[in-house]
Design a protein around this motif. Sequence first.
Motif, PDB file in Angstrom:
ATOM      1  N   UNK A 205       0.824  -1.154   0.057  1.00 13.52           N
ATOM      2  CA  UNK A 205       0.033   0.251  -0.087  1.00 13.52           C
ATOM      3  C   UNK A 205       0.945   1.154  -0.109  1.00 13.52           C
ATOM      4  N   UNK A 206       1.987   0.949   0.613  1.00 17.16           N
ATOM      5  CA  UNK A 206       2.737   2.523   0.785  1.00 17.16           C
ATOM      6  C   UNK A 206       3.496   2.766  -0.747  1.00 17.16           C
ATOM      7  N   UNK A 207       3.592   1.849  -1.471  1.00 13.16           N
ATOM      8  CA  UNK A 207       4.002   2.193  -2.745  1.00 13.16           C
ATOM      9  C   UNK A 207       2.922   2.638  -3.859  1.00 13.16           C
ATOM     10  N   UNK A 208       1.695   2.813  -3.266  1.00 17.83           N
ATOM     11  CA  UNK A 208       0.590   3.315  -4.280  1.00 17.83           C
ATOM     12  C   UNK A 208       0.448   5.016  -3.857  1.00 17.83           C
ATOM     13  N   UNK A 209       0.300   5.746  -4.692  1.00 18.28           N
ATOM     14  CA  UNK A 209       0.095   7.258  -4.695  1.00 18.28           C
ATOM     15  C   UNK A 209      -0.995   7.498  -3.798  1.00 18.28           C
ATOM     16  N   UNK A 210      -1.998   6.520  -3.573  1.00 17.92           N
ATOM     17  CA  UNK A 210      -3.247   7.178  -3.039  1.00 17.92           C
ATOM     18  C   UNK A 210      -2.918   7.141  -1.450  1.00 17.92           C
ATOM     19  N   UNK A 211      -1.959   6.432  -0.941  1.00 18.70           N
ATOM     20  CA  UNK A 211      -1.521   6.351   0.444  1.00 18.70           C
ATOM     21  C   UNK A 211      -0.601   7.342   0.840  1.00 18.70           C
ATOM     22  N   UNK A 212      -0.688   8.171   1.846  1.00 22.33           N
ATOM     23  CA  UNK A 212       0.708   9.019   2.223  1.00 22.33           C
ATOM     24  C   UNK A 212       0.956   8.847   3.680  1.00 22.33           C
ATOM     25  N   UNK A 213       2.199   9.097   3.964  1.00 27.73           N
ATOM     26  CA  UNK A 213       2.385   8.891   5.485  1.00 27.73           C
ATOM     27  C   UNK A 213       3.706   9.906   5.705  1.00 27.73           C
ATOM     28  N   UNK A 214       3.546  10.956   6.486  1.00 21.73           N
ATOM     29  CA  UNK A 214       4.395  11.947   6.723  1.00 21.73           C
ATOM     30  C   UNK A 214       4.746  11.940   8.140  1.00 21.73           C
ATOM     31  N   UNK A 215       6.077  12.390   8.212  1.00 23.37           N
ATOM     32  CA  UNK A 215       6.598  12.420   9.599  1.00 23.37           C
ATOM     33  C   UNK A 215       7.227  13.832  10.063  1.00 23.37           C
ATOM     34  N   UNK A 216       7.401  14.209  10.955  1.00 20.72           N
ATOM     35  CA  UNK A 216       8.119  15.314  11.343  1.00 20.72           C
ATOM     36  C   UNK A 216       8.933  15.233  12.603  1.00 20.72           C
TER      37      UNK A 216
ATOM     38  N   UNK B   6       3.779  11.769  13.482  1.00 25.01           N
ATOM     39  CA  UNK B   6       3.578  11.169  12.189  1.00 25.01           C
ATOM     40  C   UNK B   6       2.006  11.194  11.870  1.00 25.01           C
ATOM     41  N   UNK B   7       1.747  11.396  10.430  1.00 26.57           N
ATOM     42  CA  UNK B   7       0.325  11.153  10.233  1.00 26.57           C
ATOM     43  C   UNK B   7      -0.005  10.532   8.989  1.00 26.57           C
ATOM     44  N   UNK B   8      -0.948   9.646   8.769  1.00 23.62           N
ATOM     45  CA  UNK B   8      -1.304   9.069   7.377  1.00 23.62           C
ATOM     46  C   UNK B   8      -2.602   9.665   6.923  1.00 23.62           C
ATOM     47  N   UNK B   9      -2.173   9.767   5.597  1.00 22.93           N
ATOM     48  CA  UNK B   9      -3.414  10.561   4.878  1.00 22.93           C
ATOM     49  C   UNK B   9      -3.640   9.802   3.414  1.00 22.93           C
ATOM     50  N   UNK B  10      -4.802  10.202   2.748  1.00 26.78           N
ATOM     51  CA  UNK B  10      -5.101   9.619   1.487  1.00 26.78           C
ATOM     52  C   UNK B  10      -5.316  10.832   0.410  1.00 26.78           C
ATOM     53  N   UNK B  11      -4.986  10.439  -0.813  1.00 28.39           N
ATOM     54  CA  UNK B  11      -5.376  11.141  -2.145  1.00 28.39           C
ATOM     55  C   UNK B  11      -6.739  10.805  -2.444  1.00 28.39           C
ATOM     56  N   UNK B  12      -7.664  11.407  -2.020  1.00 34.14           N
ATOM     57  CA  UNK B  12      -9.151  11.230  -2.197  1.00 34.14           C
ATOM     58  C   UNK B  12      -9.187  10.772  -3.982  1.00 34.14           C
TER      59      UNK B  12
END
Length: 498
Positions: A431-442, A463-469
């Motif tokens: 899933x993390x290799x698909x563009x629809x799923x995003x994972x940001x860390x700071x 960190x925060x998980x997100x989606x490209x709807x």
Amino acid sequence: MAITGLEMAELVRELCHDEGTGPLALSGAAAGYRRFADAVGAGAAFPYVIVGAGDVPQWEAGSGVLDEAGRLVRTPSASSAGGAAVDFGPGEKRVTLAPHAAWIAAVEGHGHDVAGIEGLAQALAGMEELGVAVEAAAQAIDGLGQGLAGKQAASGQLDAIAALSTTAFGRSLLEQGDAGSARARIGALGASGVQRMGGAELHINTMAADAYPAEGWMGRVSVLTPALSVIMDGGQSSFRVVGVGSLANNRLYRANGTLAARADIVSGDVIGDYNVWGQIGGDFVELSRVRTTYVGAAPATNNLASRLNFYVGRTGSSAMQETLRLEHQAITAFGAVAPSSDNGFALGNGAARWSAIYAASGTISTSDARAKQDLADIDDALIDAWGTVDWRQYRFGEAVAAKGDAARTHMGLVAQEVRDAIDARLGMGTAVRLGLLCHDRWDVREAETGDDGVVTAGRAAGDRWGLRYEECLALEAAWQRRRIARLEARIAALETSA
């Protein structure tokens, strides 16, 4: 790191589900360990060991770096493939930052004696020569000083000072004890301390007759016009606008950010302008302006809000047009806003999000065929996995904490549920290799106080998980299309058999 050229760090291990002989995408830290990106410096090389978990033992040791995508770029020194890069197959692998035989050999083979350190002997010899040169230069400077002293005495310059003291006025100047007494003795400015040059006046030390602040007062320059006098004060880079008749006022402003409270200052008054003028095509015109405007209900030391307005000259006209306005918690643009380069900057980030975006139409995303490659139909296995994803209704935790029962309910997806549904069907890390799923860390950021006293709040690492709807909805549409096509095919088959 200086001996082997490789950076070391403790407790670094990640899992990997990628394949092949090239760079490997890492899937995240193993339990109790750290990620490579969190432990080694950007662009730094490090020793690694990879161990496969398949039926056929696969292993590799070497030096590696992380590329811009966070993948491990491998340079093997030993492996189960005879020292070449291993063609790793599917399945989980463990990638660890650890010393290995090649690293130990590099340490043991490093010489530590003085003779073995390249260039050290030459550098020490150069230092000895430099000391001799410095001593010679000091002797030369000493001799030059003695020569200059003799030349000055011989030139008769001291005689000129002696000649000055032979006059009564010259002797009286030399007798003054400080600069103020010398200025008073000269007396060239007159009793008023005012000198006129055409339409301007230079006022020196006229503090007694004017209600100016005492800090750093040194005088003023007045440009006299029939209706308006602009007075530039010394000291704190302040200026005052004094009107005549209908323009009468008594406003004092300082460019360092403080404003002397006056009863006649109202919200909207211009505190000051910074202008740039230039001669273009024979006309001397204003090119740009930065204006500070006072904003407040009444002037007071605790009510000094201001607004910055930025202007530029309009093409084909000398009229100034406002382009940008900065206010408390608001930025207003009078025109299009664009980044300085294409596809190079983000609007917000995972740790600093915009609360809402208002627009008259939807966003336009790049969809040009010339910018895409590897075009193919969506894999049926991915569509099958998407069919297990559930659409949800939910409320945001921050909204509930702020509004309680008044917090609104939303409809959508949960990023971690999307991740788990796809990984369960297609393998961990898919899933993390698909563009629809995003994972940001700071990283953590400490609170800071600026020179102006404004405090910038700190933040904890997270960190925060997100989606490209738009991509999620595209996959949902593909699932719906396939389902409808299968239903239509089944209906057609039933009608044919009937």
